[in-house]
Write a protein that holds these residues in place. Structure first.
Motif, PDB file in Angstrom:
ATOM      1  N   SER A 200       0.833  -1.213   0.000  1.00  0.00           N
ATOM      2  CA  SER A 200       0.000   0.000   0.000  1.00  0.00           C
ATOM      3  C   SER A 200       0.864   1.259   0.000  1.00  0.00           C
ATOM      4  CB  SER A 200      -0.904   0.010   1.241  1.00  0.00           C
ATOM      5  OG  SER A 200      -0.106   0.113   2.410  1.00  0.00           O
ATOM      6  N   ILE A 201       0.239   2.355  -0.405  1.00  0.00           N
ATOM      7  CA  ILE A 201       0.829   3.686  -0.232  1.00  0.00           C
ATOM      8  C   ILE A 201      -0.209   4.477   0.552  1.00  0.00           C
ATOM      9  CG2 ILE A 201       1.752   5.750  -1.332  1.00  0.00           C
ATOM     10  CD1 ILE A 201       2.458   4.077  -3.750  1.00  0.00           C
ATOM     11  N   PRO A 202      -0.058   4.560   1.881  1.00  0.00           N
ATOM     12  CA  PRO A 202      -1.107   5.224   2.667  1.00  0.00           C
ATOM     13  C   PRO A 202      -1.167   6.724   2.395  1.00  0.00           C
ATOM     14  CG  PRO A 202       0.661   4.393   4.086  1.00  0.00           C
ATOM     15  CD  PRO A 202       1.039   4.059   2.686  1.00  0.00           C
ATOM     16  N   LEU A 203      -2.381   7.239   2.387  1.00  0.00           N
ATOM     17  CA  LEU A 203      -2.576   8.676   2.221  1.00  0.00           C
ATOM     18  C   LEU A 203      -2.809   9.244   3.616  1.00  0.00           C
ATOM     19  CD1 LEU A 203      -2.872  10.808  -0.027  1.00  0.00           C
ATOM     20  CD2 LEU A 203      -5.289  10.312  -0.070  1.00  0.00           C
ATOM     21  N   ASN A 204      -1.778   9.722   4.253  1.00  0.00           N
ATOM     22  CA  ASN A 204      -1.948  10.237   5.619  1.00  0.00           C
ATOM     23  C   ASN A 204      -0.827  11.231   5.915  1.00  0.00           C
ATOM     24  OD1 ASN A 204       0.323   8.695   5.984  1.00  0.00           O
ATOM     25  ND2 ASN A 204      -0.594   7.269   7.428  1.00  0.00           N
ATOM     26  N   GLY A 205      -0.705  11.573   7.203  1.00  0.00           N
ATOM     27  CA  GLY A 205       0.390  12.462   7.580  1.00  0.00           C
ATOM     28  C   GLY A 205       0.175  13.857   7.047  1.00  0.00           C
ATOM     29  N   LYS A 206       1.193  14.366   6.355  1.00  0.00           N
ATOM     30  CA  LYS A 206       1.231  15.775   5.967  1.00  0.00           C
ATOM     31  C   LYS A 206      -0.014  16.245   5.212  1.00  0.00           C
ATOM     32  CE  LYS A 206       5.113  15.173   3.950  1.00  0.00           C
ATOM     33  NZ  LYS A 206       6.419  15.131   3.353  1.00  0.00           N
ATOM     34  N   ASN A 207      -0.595  15.344   4.393  1.00  0.00           N
ATOM     35  CA  ASN A 207      -1.709  15.768   3.553  1.00  0.00           C
ATOM     36  C   ASN A 207      -3.049  15.775   4.274  1.00  0.00           C
ATOM     37  OD1 ASN A 207      -0.004  16.167   1.538  1.00  0.00           O
ATOM     38  ND2 ASN A 207      -0.850  14.665   0.128  1.00  0.00           N
ATOM     39  N   CYS A 208      -3.092  15.301   5.514  1.00  0.00           N
ATOM     40  CA  CYS A 208      -4.356  15.247   6.253  1.00  0.00           C
ATOM     41  C   CYS A 208      -4.191  16.037   7.544  1.00  0.00           C
ATOM     42  CB  CYS A 208      -4.743  13.813   6.564  1.00  0.00           C
ATOM     43  SG  CYS A 208      -4.963  12.834   5.090  1.00  0.00           S
ATOM     44  N   PRO A 209      -4.355  17.349   7.504  1.00  0.00           N
ATOM     45  CA  PRO A 209      -4.050  18.174   8.671  1.00  0.00           C
ATOM     46  C   PRO A 209      -4.961  17.908   9.866  1.00  0.00           C
ATOM     47  CG  PRO A 209      -5.042  19.471   6.906  1.00  0.00           C
ATOM     48  CD  PRO A 209      -4.774  18.135   6.352  1.00  0.00           C
ATOM     49  N   LEU A 210      -6.096  17.231   9.664  1.00  0.00           N
ATOM     50  CA  LEU A 210      -6.993  16.983  10.789  1.00  0.00           C
ATOM     51  C   LEU A 210      -6.555  15.792  11.638  1.00  0.00           C
ATOM     52  CD1 LEU A 210     -10.471  17.701   9.179  1.00  0.00           C
ATOM     53  CD2 LEU A 210      -9.019  19.216  10.514  1.00  0.00           C
ATOM     54  N   VAL A 211      -5.616  15.007  11.133  1.00  0.00           N
ATOM     55  CA  VAL A 211      -5.110  13.888  11.945  1.00  0.00           C
ATOM     56  C   VAL A 211      -3.653  14.150  12.286  1.00  0.00           C
ATOM     57  CG1 VAL A 211      -6.687  12.216  10.932  1.00  0.00           C
ATOM     58  CG2 VAL A 211      -4.414  12.509   9.949  1.00  0.00           C
ATOM     59  N   GLU A 212      -3.196  13.477  13.337  1.00  0.00           N
ATOM     60  CA  GLU A 212      -1.807  13.626  13.754  1.00  0.00           C
ATOM     61  C   GLU A 212      -0.884  13.103  12.651  1.00  0.00           C
ATOM     62  OE1 GLU A 212      -0.046  14.649  16.667  1.00  0.00           O
ATOM     63  OE2 GLU A 212      -1.920  15.782  16.754  1.00  0.00           O
ATOM     64  N   PRO A 213       0.102  13.890  12.226  1.00  0.00           N
ATOM     65  CA  PRO A 213       1.033  13.356  11.233  1.00  0.00           C
ATOM     66  C   PRO A 213       1.742  12.114  11.799  1.00  0.00           C
ATOM     67  CG  PRO A 213       1.392  15.695  11.603  1.00  0.00           C
ATOM     68  CD  PRO A 213       0.430  15.245  12.644  1.00  0.00           C
ATOM     69  N   ASN A 214       1.797  11.078  10.985  1.00  0.00           N
ATOM     70  CA  ASN A 214       2.454   9.848  11.423  1.00  0.00           C
ATOM     71  C   ASN A 214       3.750   9.696  10.631  1.00  0.00           C
ATOM     72  OD1 ASN A 214       3.327   7.309  11.873  1.00  0.00           O
ATOM     73  ND2 ASN A 214       1.328   6.337  11.662  1.00  0.00           N
ATOM     74  N   GLU A 215       4.846  10.073  11.254  1.00  0.00           N
ATOM     75  CA  GLU A 215       6.124  10.132  10.527  1.00  0.00           C
ATOM     76  C   GLU A 215       6.593   8.754  10.070  1.00  0.00           C
ATOM     77  OE1 GLU A 215       7.492  12.724   9.329  1.00  0.00           O
ATOM     78  OE2 GLU A 215       6.076  14.058  10.305  1.00  0.00           O
TER      79      GLU A 215
END
Ligand code: UT7
Length: 341
Positions: A200-215
């Motif tokens: 997978s290539i998760p879409l999260n972190g920097k592009n989703c400001p409403l959730v905690e960025p997951n480094e």
């Protein structure tokens, strides 16, 4: 009044094209970035080098070049195309679709356009969608593209993934056949979303400001290589056999296998399980790596241009990858390169 007299239009492939970027990254180049070496990469994957985008090259620019190549091959003008399907998991934007961008780029002003996501099985899925639109009489000429720019979604510090992928684009033109012969003999498609997490290539972190960025979960390829390997060698031979049955053929009726170009060991294992000979199996991943949705076209076109794949050759084109998805198309090759005198 209801019309019960359905008859399906015959479908054929009339054009093929591809585009591979110029910039080469060899195994030796990667060994300067991570703890690996040419011997390990070659023996475990068969890959010697891959090509990657540079400068302002994009998924759309590569797909457009492949599209023009295929249109010229088929002798079809861009404004004759009724539908553009782009199979890609790595578009330049979430929207607009790559298909719409390509439509504008090549001047296919009369075409509807959309993307599909089936990862490295995208070309097989797209082929089935395209042929159904033609079979049912909705459209006469469809441009199918496969393009992925993995180099922008790889962690170049992660040696188990950055060695595998290359960038590229492939294209096919499908048309209603003019002589009544149908050349897309069958298509077999599958998915297993329960195993989605294995690649997978998760879409999260920097592009989703409403959730905690997951480094730890950047938008890079996350892959359980061993599981994907086992999955591919277990499901693909069955899919090829089922597709052959769907086409009314046995393995003896198959001339060539054009597998998704992921790993030479996977390809050899599929070949052994089906009892195919080495010269029946098309592979060029040593030069281009795994170009994902483009890989089947990239491999097929090479063998068409060098004359190995001839008129009336029966081919199994099989894909497998994230989703998980897998599938096979049985195709008779009859397209003639219209650029040749
Ligand atoms: O389109 C579908 C996309 N995905 C695929 O096709 C992936 C399918 N899977 C594969 O191709 C293989 O699983 C890989 C090539 C990714 C890995 O090969 P493997 O034989 O399954 O290796 P492994 O993951 O079991 O790793 C064996 C060892 C490990 O070291 P230890 O734990 O035994 O000490 C890895 O850390 O090899 C190490 N390793 C490497 N060593 C040198 C992993 N990557 C590398 C590397 N160079 N690039």
């Amino acid at each position: 009044m209801m019309n019960d007299n359905f008859s399906f239009n015959p479908v054929t492939i009339t054009g093929i094209g591809r585009y591979i970027p110029e910039t080469v990254i060899t195994n030796e180049d990667i060994a300067k970035l991570v703890d690996t070496n040419d011997e390990w990469i070659t023996s475990r994957t068969g890959i010697k080098q891959r090509r990657v985008v540079s400068g302002n090259q994009t998924a759309t620019s590569m797909a457009s070049k492949a599209a023009i190549d295929a249109l010229e091959f088929a002798g079809v003008k861009a404004d004759e195309i009724d539908l553009i399907i782009v199979a890609t998991s790595l578009p330049d934007s979430l929207y607009p679709s790559t298909a719409c961008e390509v439509q504008a780029e090549i001047g296919a002003v009369n075409a509807a356009a959309f993307n599909i996501v089936a990862a490295c099985t995208g070309l097989v899925y797209g082929l089935n969608i395209a042929r159904n639109f033609i079979m049912t009489g909705t459209y006469k000429k469809v441009l199918l593209l496969g393009v992925d720019v993995h180099s922008r979604f790889l962690d170049w510090n992660e040696r188990s993934t950055c060695i595998l992928f290359g960038d590229g684009a492939g294209a096919l033109i499908l048309e209603q056949s003019s002589d009544g012969r149908n050349d897309i003999l069958s298509v077999d498609m599958h998915a297993n979303g329960e195993k989605a997490g294995e690649l997978s290539i998760p879409l999260n972190g920097k592009n989703c400001p409403l959730v905690e960025p997951n480094e730890t979960k950047q938008q890079y390829v996350n892959m359980n290589g061993k599981e994907i390997y086992k999955f591919a060698v277990s499901v693909v031979p069955r899919s090829i056999k089922d597709a052959l049955i769907g086409a009314g053929l046995s393995i003896e009726g198959l001339d060539y296998l054009i597998p998704h170009q992921a790993n030479m060991r996977i390809i050899s294992s599929i070949m052994d399980r089906l009892g195919l000979k080495e010269d029946q199996v098309i592979a060029n991943l040593d030069k281009y790596g795994n170009t994902s949705t483009a890989s089947i076209c990239v491999a097929l076109m090479e063998e068409i241009l060098n004359g190995k794949i001839k008129q009336d050759s029966i081919m199994a084109m099989c894909g497998f990858g994230a989703g998980l998805t897998w599938g096979t198309a049985i195709v008779r090759w009859r397209a003639k390169d219209k650029r040749k005198k």
